[in-house]
Design a protein around this motif. Structure first.
Motif, PDB file in Angstrom:
ATOM      1  N   ASP A 126       0.839  -1.210   0.000  1.00  0.00           N
ATOM      2  CA  ASP A 126       0.000   0.000   0.000  1.00  0.00           C
ATOM      3  C   ASP A 126       0.869   1.254   0.000  1.00  0.00           C
ATOM      4  O   ASP A 126       0.564   2.240  -0.673  1.00  0.00           O
ATOM      5  CB  ASP A 126      -0.920   0.008   1.222  1.00  0.00           C
ATOM      6  CG  ASP A 126      -2.032  -1.023   1.109  1.00  0.00           C
ATOM      7  OD1 ASP A 126      -2.282  -1.511  -0.008  1.00  0.00           O
ATOM      8  OD2 ASP A 126      -2.650  -1.350   2.141  1.00  0.00           O
ATOM      9  N   PRO A 138      -5.369   2.485   0.411  1.00  0.00           N
ATOM     10  CA  PRO A 138      -6.480   1.547   0.586  1.00  0.00           C
ATOM     11  C   PRO A 138      -7.857   2.176   0.394  1.00  0.00           C
ATOM     12  O   PRO A 138      -8.824   1.463   0.121  1.00  0.00           O
ATOM     13  CB  PRO A 138      -6.294   1.049   2.031  1.00  0.00           C
ATOM     14  CG  PRO A 138      -4.829   1.147   2.258  1.00  0.00           C
ATOM     15  CD  PRO A 138      -4.410   2.397   1.544  1.00  0.00           C
ATOM     16  N   GLY A 188     -10.704  -0.335  -1.393  1.00  0.00           N
ATOM     17  CA  GLY A 188     -11.506  -1.074  -0.429  1.00  0.00           C
ATOM     18  C   GLY A 188     -12.527  -0.198   0.255  1.00  0.00           C
ATOM     19  O   GLY A 188     -12.631   1.003  -0.004  1.00  0.00           O
ATOM     20  N   LEU A 199      -1.473  -9.234   5.765  1.00  0.00           N
ATOM     21  CA  LEU A 199      -2.890  -9.013   5.471  1.00  0.00           C
ATOM     22  C   LEU A 199      -3.207  -9.567   4.089  1.00  0.00           C
ATOM     23  O   LEU A 199      -2.487  -9.309   3.125  1.00  0.00           O
ATOM     24  CB  LEU A 199      -3.226  -7.518   5.521  1.00  0.00           C
ATOM     25  CG  LEU A 199      -4.705  -7.166   5.317  1.00  0.00           C
ATOM     26  CD1 LEU A 199      -5.543  -7.662   6.493  1.00  0.00           C
ATOM     27  CD2 LEU A 199      -4.872  -5.654   5.151  1.00  0.00           C
ATOM     28  N   ARG A 213      -5.891  -9.721   0.938  1.00  0.00           N
ATOM     29  CA  ARG A 213      -6.999  -8.985   0.315  1.00  0.00           C
ATOM     30  C   ARG A 213      -7.515  -9.788  -0.874  1.00  0.00           C
ATOM     31  O   ARG A 213      -6.760 -10.474  -1.552  1.00  0.00           O
ATOM     32  CB  ARG A 213      -6.541  -7.606  -0.166  1.00  0.00           C
ATOM     33  CG  ARG A 213      -6.255  -6.624   0.943  1.00  0.00           C
ATOM     34  CD  ARG A 213      -6.185  -5.206   0.381  1.00  0.00           C
ATOM     35  NE  ARG A 213      -6.045  -4.226   1.437  1.00  0.00           N
ATOM     36  CZ  ARG A 213      -4.881  -3.716   1.816  1.00  0.00           C
ATOM     37  NH1 ARG A 213      -3.770  -4.093   1.234  1.00  0.00           N
ATOM     38  NH2 ARG A 213      -4.835  -2.819   2.781  1.00  0.00           N
ATOM     39  N   ARG A 259      -5.229 -13.446   8.748  1.00  0.00           N
ATOM     40  CA  ARG A 259      -5.634 -12.035   8.851  1.00  0.00           C
ATOM     41  C   ARG A 259      -6.014 -11.554   7.459  1.00  0.00           C
ATOM     42  O   ARG A 259      -5.225 -11.648   6.526  1.00  0.00           O
ATOM     43  CB  ARG A 259      -4.480 -11.204   9.421  1.00  0.00           C
ATOM     44  CG  ARG A 259      -4.828  -9.767   9.775  1.00  0.00           C
ATOM     45  CD  ARG A 259      -3.716  -9.163  10.630  1.00  0.00           C
ATOM     46  NE  ARG A 259      -3.980  -7.772  10.930  1.00  0.00           N
ATOM     47  CZ  ARG A 259      -3.509  -6.743  10.210  1.00  0.00           C
ATOM     48  NH1 ARG A 259      -2.731  -6.973   9.154  1.00  0.00           N
ATOM     49  NH2 ARG A 259      -3.786  -5.507  10.534  1.00  0.00           N
ATOM     50  N   GLU A 270      -8.767  -8.804   4.930  1.00  0.00           N
ATOM     51  CA  GLU A 270      -9.687  -7.665   4.815  1.00  0.00           C
ATOM     52  C   GLU A 270     -10.885  -8.094   3.993  1.00  0.00           C
ATOM     53  O   GLU A 270     -10.752  -8.755   2.958  1.00  0.00           O
ATOM     54  CB  GLU A 270      -8.993  -6.478   4.135  1.00  0.00           C
ATOM     55  CG  GLU A 270      -9.901  -5.262   3.996  1.00  0.00           C
ATOM     56  CD  GLU A 270      -9.224  -4.091   3.314  1.00  0.00           C
ATOM     57  OE1 GLU A 270      -9.935  -3.176   2.880  1.00  0.00           O
ATOM     58  OE2 GLU A 270      -7.976  -4.084   3.208  1.00  0.00           O
ATOM     59  N   ASP A 292     -14.730  -6.337   2.832  1.00  0.00           N
ATOM     60  CA  ASP A 292     -15.668  -5.202   2.867  1.00  0.00           C
ATOM     61  C   ASP A 292     -15.155  -4.071   3.753  1.00  0.00           C
ATOM     62  O   ASP A 292     -15.908  -3.447   4.515  1.00  0.00           O
ATOM     63  CB  ASP A 292     -17.048  -5.649   3.347  1.00  0.00           C
ATOM     64  CG  ASP A 292     -17.794  -6.455   2.274  1.00  0.00           C
ATOM     65  OD1 ASP A 292     -17.442  -6.325   1.089  1.00  0.00           O
ATOM     66  OD2 ASP A 292     -18.718  -7.204   2.629  1.00  0.00           O
ATOM     67  N   GLY A 293     -13.849  -3.806   3.669  1.00  0.00           N
ATOM     68  CA  GLY A 293     -13.276  -2.664   4.367  1.00  0.00           C
ATOM     69  C   GLY A 293     -12.949  -2.892   5.827  1.00  0.00           C
ATOM     70  O   GLY A 293     -12.473  -1.977   6.495  1.00  0.00           O
ATOM     71  N   ARG A 294     -13.177  -4.115   6.339  1.00  0.00           N
ATOM     72  CA  ARG A 294     -12.860  -4.417   7.739  1.00  0.00           C
ATOM     73  C   ARG A 294     -11.805  -5.518   7.810  1.00  0.00           C
ATOM     74  O   ARG A 294     -11.710  -6.365   6.921  1.00  0.00           O
ATOM     75  CB  ARG A 294     -14.115  -4.863   8.493  1.00  0.00           C
ATOM     76  CG  ARG A 294     -15.170  -3.775   8.627  1.00  0.00           C
ATOM     77  CD  ARG A 294     -16.352  -4.263   9.444  1.00  0.00           C
ATOM     78  NE  ARG A 294     -15.958  -4.662  10.789  1.00  0.00           N
ATOM     79  CZ  ARG A 294     -16.768  -5.258  11.656  1.00  0.00           C
ATOM     80  NH1 ARG A 294     -18.024  -5.542  11.313  1.00  0.00           N
ATOM     81  NH2 ARG A 294     -16.329  -5.588  12.858  1.00  0.00           N
ATOM     82  N   ILE A 295     -11.012  -5.502   8.879  1.00  0.00           N
ATOM     83  CA  ILE A 295      -9.961  -6.496   9.087  1.00  0.00           C
ATOM     84  C   ILE A 295     -10.481  -7.593  10.013  1.00  0.00           C
ATOM     85  O   ILE A 295     -11.068  -7.310  11.056  1.00  0.00           O
ATOM     86  CB  ILE A 295      -8.703  -5.853   9.710  1.00  0.00           C
ATOM     87  CG1 ILE A 295      -8.249  -4.652   8.877  1.00  0.00           C
ATOM     88  CG2 ILE A 295      -7.590  -6.892   9.840  1.00  0.00           C
ATOM     89  CD1 ILE A 295      -7.810  -4.967   7.490  1.00  0.00           C
ATOM     90  N   TYR A 296     -10.260  -8.835   9.614  1.00  0.00           N
ATOM     91  CA  TYR A 296     -10.720  -9.976  10.400  1.00  0.00           C
ATOM     92  C   TYR A 296      -9.561 -10.911  10.705  1.00  0.00           C
ATOM     93  O   TYR A 296      -8.589 -10.979   9.959  1.00  0.00           O
ATOM     94  CB  TYR A 296     -11.796 -10.755   9.636  1.00  0.00           C
ATOM     95  CG  TYR A 296     -13.073  -9.981   9.383  1.00  0.00           C
ATOM     96  CD1 TYR A 296     -14.109 -10.005  10.307  1.00  0.00           C
ATOM     97  CD2 TYR A 296     -13.223  -9.224   8.232  1.00  0.00           C
ATOM     98  CE1 TYR A 296     -15.281  -9.300  10.081  1.00  0.00           C
ATOM     99  CE2 TYR A 296     -14.389  -8.512   7.991  1.00  0.00           C
ATOM    100  CZ  TYR A 296     -15.419  -8.554   8.927  1.00  0.00           C
ATOM    101  OH  TYR A 296     -16.565  -7.838   8.701  1.00  0.00           O
TER     102      TYR A 296
END
Length: 201
Positions: free
Chosen positions: A26, A42, A46, A154, A156, A183, A185, A187-191
């Motif tokens: 990024d 980002p 995203g 992360l 994506r 880890r 991403e 829909d714009g959220r980190i899980y």
């Protein structure tokens, strides 16, 4: 003089595919686009409402990717000739012997492009497991690529343009990611999901 008219910016998926193809972080994409800290990269690829990339910024990005360094320097010189003042330095020029960049690893599985920026074995294993679960859930056709950015730990996803990508299909893609990816991403959220990987070292 002819100008660009009726400009339609690339969508978030197209910009993510460009980033995946380049293998840029990024931060590197932000540098390529000439962004400052108030406009993070980002935000273009995203979230529920991604930003649109203006034609001047896209032109700047593509010029930097297309022009040879000598040609690029001529553009900068022309900018200076008309009175612009700026600094342009290669951040790596002073490094006497920079370490070699890790090699990215990629493969296609069930029609999806799986990429680990630094070629991490455990990231590729997670991506393969994700692909298997997505295929078994009959949603692999909706996923264009899964890109694991090793630099920021992360993953994506970029989705293929497909009329059948409904909420239920997105839920199944999310479930496949949650079962397999440490880890990611979505829909714009980190899980957080999957099983914590062992160290490569």
């Amino acid at each position: 003089m002819k100008t660009i008219q009726n400009y339609v910016p690339p969508n978030a998926q197209s910009l993510q595919r460009l980033q995946d193809r380049l293998g840029y972080s990024d931060a590197k994409m932000a540098e390529l686009a000439g962004l400052d800290a108030s406009t993070p990269w980002p935000s273009f690829v995203g979230g529920p409402e991604p930003r649109s990339l203006g034609r001047q910024r896209l032109f700047y990005m593509m010029a930097r990717l297309t022009l040879e360094e000598q040609e690029w320097q001529r553009v900068l010189a022309a900018m200076a000739e008309v009175g612009a003042r700026f600094e342009y330095t290669d951040a790596h020029a002073a490094d006497p012997a920079p370490p070699p960049e890790p090699m990215a690893d990629e493969e296609r599985k069930f029609g999806m492009l799986l990429v680990s920026r630094n070629g991490s074995f455990h990231e590729m294993e997670q991506l393969r497991e994700f692909a298997r679960f997505a295929h078994e859930s009959d949603v692999s056709r909706f996923v264009h690529s899964a890109f694991y950015d090793s630099d920021i730990d992360l993953c994506r996803f970029s989705f293929a343009d497909h009329d059948g990508l409904d909420d239920a299909s997105r839920d199944r893609i999310f479930d496949a990611a949650h079962k397999t990816i440490t880890r990611f991403e979505f829909d714009g959220r980190i899980y957080q999901g999957g099983i914590l990987p062992e160290s490569d070292g």
